[in-house]
Every structure is written in structure tokens, then in C-alpha cells.
Write a protein that holds these residues in place. Sequence first.
Motif, PDB file in Angstrom:
ATOM      1  N   LEU A  11       0.823  -1.217   0.000  1.00 47.28           N
ATOM      2  CA  LEU A  11       0.000   0.000   0.000  1.00 47.28           C
ATOM      3  C   LEU A  11       0.852   1.259   0.000  1.00 47.28           C
ATOM      4  CD1 LEU A  11      -2.903  -1.115   2.344  1.00 47.28           C
ATOM      5  CD2 LEU A  11      -3.001  -0.756  -0.136  1.00 47.28           C
ATOM      6  N   ILE A  12       1.974   1.222   0.690  1.00 43.63           N
ATOM      7  CA  ILE A  12       2.896   2.368   0.657  1.00 43.63           C
ATOM      8  C   ILE A  12       3.460   2.532  -0.753  1.00 43.63           C
ATOM      9  CG2 ILE A  12       5.141   3.212   1.460  1.00 43.63           C
ATOM     10  CD1 ILE A  12       4.390   1.938   4.229  1.00 43.63           C
ATOM     11  N   MET A  13       3.860   1.407  -1.366  1.00 40.36           N
ATOM     12  CA  MET A  13       4.394   1.464  -2.731  1.00 40.36           C
ATOM     13  C   MET A  13       3.335   1.975  -3.715  1.00 40.36           C
ATOM     14  SD  MET A  13       6.569  -2.099  -2.879  1.00 40.36           S
ATOM     15  CE  MET A  13       7.344  -1.804  -4.479  1.00 40.36           C
ATOM     16  N   LEU A  14       2.099   1.712  -3.432  1.00 40.37           N
ATOM     17  CA  LEU A  14       0.993   2.157  -4.283  1.00 40.37           C
ATOM     18  C   LEU A  14       0.680   3.636  -4.047  1.00 40.37           C
ATOM     19  CD1 LEU A  14      -1.280   1.022  -6.203  1.00 40.37           C
ATOM     20  CD2 LEU A  14      -2.665   0.849  -4.153  1.00 40.37           C
ATOM     21  N   THR A  15       0.701   4.051  -2.814  1.00 37.03           N
ATOM     22  CA  THR A  15       0.232   5.387  -2.442  1.00 37.03           C
ATOM     23  C   THR A  15       1.242   6.495  -2.720  1.00 37.03           C
ATOM     24  OG1 THR A  15      -1.124   4.377  -0.720  1.00 37.03           O
ATOM     25  CG2 THR A  15      -0.720   6.740  -0.538  1.00 37.03           C
ATOM     26  N   LEU A  16       2.500   6.273  -2.420  1.00 38.00           N
ATOM     27  CA  LEU A  16       3.487   7.356  -2.561  1.00 38.00           C
ATOM     28  C   LEU A  16       3.537   7.958  -3.969  1.00 38.00           C
ATOM     29  CD1 LEU A  16       6.420   6.206  -0.260  1.00 38.00           C
ATOM     30  CD2 LEU A  16       4.701   7.979   0.160  1.00 38.00           C
ATOM     31  N   PRO A  17       3.631   7.148  -5.026  1.00 40.43           N
ATOM     32  CA  PRO A  17       3.652   7.773  -6.355  1.00 40.43           C
ATOM     33  C   PRO A  17       2.338   8.480  -6.690  1.00 40.43           C
ATOM     34  CG  PRO A  17       4.058   5.398  -6.525  1.00 40.43           C
ATOM     35  CD  PRO A  17       3.869   5.724  -5.084  1.00 40.43           C
ATOM     36  N   GLU A  31       6.717   0.828  -9.716  1.00 35.48           N
ATOM     37  CA  GLU A  31       7.544   1.959  -9.276  1.00 35.48           C
ATOM     38  C   GLU A  31       8.399   2.483 -10.427  1.00 35.48           C
ATOM     39  OE1 GLU A  31       7.037   3.280  -6.224  1.00 35.48           O
ATOM     40  OE2 GLU A  31       5.586   1.659  -5.940  1.00 35.48           O
ATOM     41  N   LEU A  32       8.939   1.580 -11.225  1.00 33.03           N
ATOM     42  CA  LEU A  32       9.752   1.990 -12.379  1.00 33.03           C
ATOM     43  C   LEU A  32       8.899   2.710 -13.427  1.00 33.03           C
ATOM     44  CD1 LEU A  32      12.007  -1.171 -12.723  1.00 33.03           C
ATOM     45  CD2 LEU A  32      12.646   1.074 -11.786  1.00 33.03           C
ATOM     46  N   TYR A  33       7.669   2.242 -13.608  1.00 29.48           N
ATOM     47  CA  TYR A  33       6.734   2.945 -14.500  1.00 29.48           C
ATOM     48  C   TYR A  33       6.585   4.394 -14.042  1.00 29.48           C
ATOM     49  CZ  TYR A  33       2.201   4.951 -15.527  1.00 29.48           C
ATOM     50  OH  TYR A  33       1.202   5.844 -15.834  1.00 29.48           O
ATOM     51  N   TRP A  34       6.388   4.600 -12.731  1.00 32.06           N
ATOM     52  CA  TRP A  34       6.211   5.960 -12.210  1.00 32.06           C
ATOM     53  C   TRP A  34       7.467   6.798 -12.395  1.00 32.06           C
ATOM     54  CZ3 TRP A  34       2.028   8.491 -11.718  1.00 32.06           C
ATOM     55  CH2 TRP A  34       0.837   7.865 -11.372  1.00 32.06           C
ATOM     56  N   LEU A  35       8.626   6.217 -12.177  1.00 36.92           N
ATOM     57  CA  LEU A  35       9.871   6.965 -12.398  1.00 36.92           C
ATOM     58  C   LEU A  35       9.935   7.456 -13.845  1.00 36.92           C
ATOM     59  CD1 LEU A  35      12.541   4.893 -10.441  1.00 36.92           C
ATOM     60  CD2 LEU A  35      11.729   7.209  -9.935  1.00 36.92           C
ATOM     61  N   ARG A  36       9.594   6.569 -14.768  1.00 35.83           N
ATOM     62  CA  ARG A  36       9.591   6.969 -16.178  1.00 35.83           C
ATOM     63  C   ARG A  36       8.566   8.084 -16.421  1.00 35.83           C
ATOM     64  NH1 ARG A  36       7.523   2.975 -20.681  1.00 35.83           N
ATOM     65  NH2 ARG A  36       5.584   3.823 -19.874  1.00 35.83           N
ATOM     66  N   TYR A  37       7.382   7.950 -15.842  1.00 39.24           N
ATOM     67  CA  TYR A  37       6.348   8.978 -16.025  1.00 39.24           C
ATOM     68  C   TYR A  37       6.818  10.327 -15.468  1.00 39.24           C
ATOM     69  CZ  TYR A  37       2.284  11.884 -15.413  1.00 39.24           C
ATOM     70  OH  TYR A  37       1.428  12.958 -15.441  1.00 39.24           O
ATOM     71  N   PHE A  38       7.359  10.342 -14.257  1.00 39.85           N
ATOM     72  CA  PHE A  38       7.767  11.603 -13.632  1.00 39.85           C
ATOM     73  C   PHE A  38       8.910  12.282 -14.381  1.00 39.85           C
ATOM     74  CE2 PHE A  38       5.866   9.771  -9.593  1.00 39.85           C
ATOM     75  CZ  PHE A  38       4.717  10.544  -9.676  1.00 39.85           C
ATOM     76  N   ARG A  39       9.674  11.511 -15.130  1.00 39.84           N
ATOM     77  CA  ARG A  39      10.755  12.091 -15.939  1.00 39.84           C
ATOM     78  C   ARG A  39      10.282  12.488 -17.337  1.00 39.84           C
ATOM     79  NH1 ARG A  39      15.726   8.048 -14.296  1.00 39.84           N
ATOM     80  NH2 ARG A  39      15.938   8.859 -12.183  1.00 39.84           N
ATOM     81  N   SER A  40       9.072  12.158 -17.678  1.00 33.28           N
ATOM     82  CA  SER A  40       8.539  12.425 -19.014  1.00 33.28           C
ATOM     83  C   SER A  40       7.981  13.845 -19.095  1.00 33.28           C
ATOM     84  CB  SER A  40       7.428  11.425 -19.346  1.00 33.28           C
ATOM     85  OG  SER A  40       6.243  11.733 -18.613  1.00 33.28           O
ATOM     86  N   GLU A  41       7.382  14.152 -20.227  1.00 32.60           N
ATOM     87  CA  GLU A  41       6.731  15.453 -20.407  1.00 32.60           C
ATOM     88  C   GLU A  41       5.365  15.493 -19.744  1.00 32.60           C
ATOM     89  OE1 GLU A  41       6.752  16.784 -24.467  1.00 32.60           O
ATOM     90  OE2 GLU A  41       8.777  16.010 -24.776  1.00 32.60           O
ATOM     91  N   LYS A  42       4.932  14.360 -19.175  1.00 39.00           N
ATOM     92  CA  LYS A  42       3.664  14.231 -18.445  1.00 39.00           C
ATOM     93  C   LYS A  42       2.450  14.516 -19.345  1.00 39.00           C
ATOM     94  CE  LYS A  42       6.044  15.402 -14.238  1.00 39.00           C
ATOM     95  NZ  LYS A  42       7.280  15.791 -14.860  1.00 39.00           N
TER      96      LYS A  42
END
Length: 158
Positions: free
Chosen positions: A13-19, A86-97
Motif C-alpha cells: 500500500l505504501i508502494m501504491l500510495t506514494l507515487p 515503481e519503475l513505470y512511475w519513475l519513467r512517467y515523472f521524468r517524461s513530459e507528463k
Amino acid sequence: MRFGFSYVGLIYLIMLTLPNILWTRNRPKDYEKYAGNENGILVALERAGEILVSCLALIFSDFNIRHWSAWSWWLVFSFLLMVCYELYWLRYFRSEKTMEDFYSSFLGVPVAGATLPVAAFFLLAVYGRNPALMAAVVILGIGHIGIHLTHRGESRRG
């Protein structure tokens, strides 16, 4: 099924919620345009699934690490899906969103932001031999993945 606190459920749940908390300040461009058109049934299923999965993941000790067996691979695969999330989110946050970035595939998994955690929690339910969590994850998956697929389709049509 054994009642008791699940530290594994808490970690998930923490891994889900933080991003998702970070996402609230990094929403894709034009997101509001699509969010207002959500199917009410899918939203209701998503919300019910979120509540059920969150509660059930915490109140059953079935998900905690036990002695190693072949069955433990379900937990390993489940956790690997959460790492991919988590890796998906890292990629998203580095993208143009953009909407395309948000609803993109990751490692061949379509609408990865919705699909990866749903699959991870389903495998966690298999590991814990917990039909209640399995049912809750199916409810969540229908709503959450359904909404994401709808948004992806709408954003592609413009």
C-alpha cells in the motif's frame, strides 16, 4: 484465511500510495478534460475495489512472508510487478507528463499504471490463498483498468 496485521500488505500500500501522492502535483496535460467523462459504474467499482483491497491487504496475515516453498514464487512475482510499477512511475515523472505518457505501456504491459498494481495485488491474493482479496482485486481491476483504457482511447481520438 487468518486475521492479523499484514506488514507485506502495508508495504504494498505504501508502494501504491506514494507515487499517487506525487502524481496529484504532476497530472498529465489535459487530464481534467477526460476525468469528467468517467463511467459512473466503473468509478463505483474502482472506489469499492480501492477500499476493499486496502482494508483486506492489511487485516489478513496470510500475505506475510512464510517459510520458503514453491508457493513463495507467487509472492516474488507479485513483488516484481510492484517494482515494475515503481519503475513505470519513475519513467512517467521524468517524461513530459502527457496523456500518452500516463497511459503508456511498460515492459509490454498495457496501461501499466493501472494494470501492474492490480496484477501484483491479485498475485498477492494467490500467494495468501485469500479469495476475499482476489474478489476485491477483480472489482478494482474492472473499474480501474476500465477507466484507464477509456481515458487512453479518448485521448488518442483527441
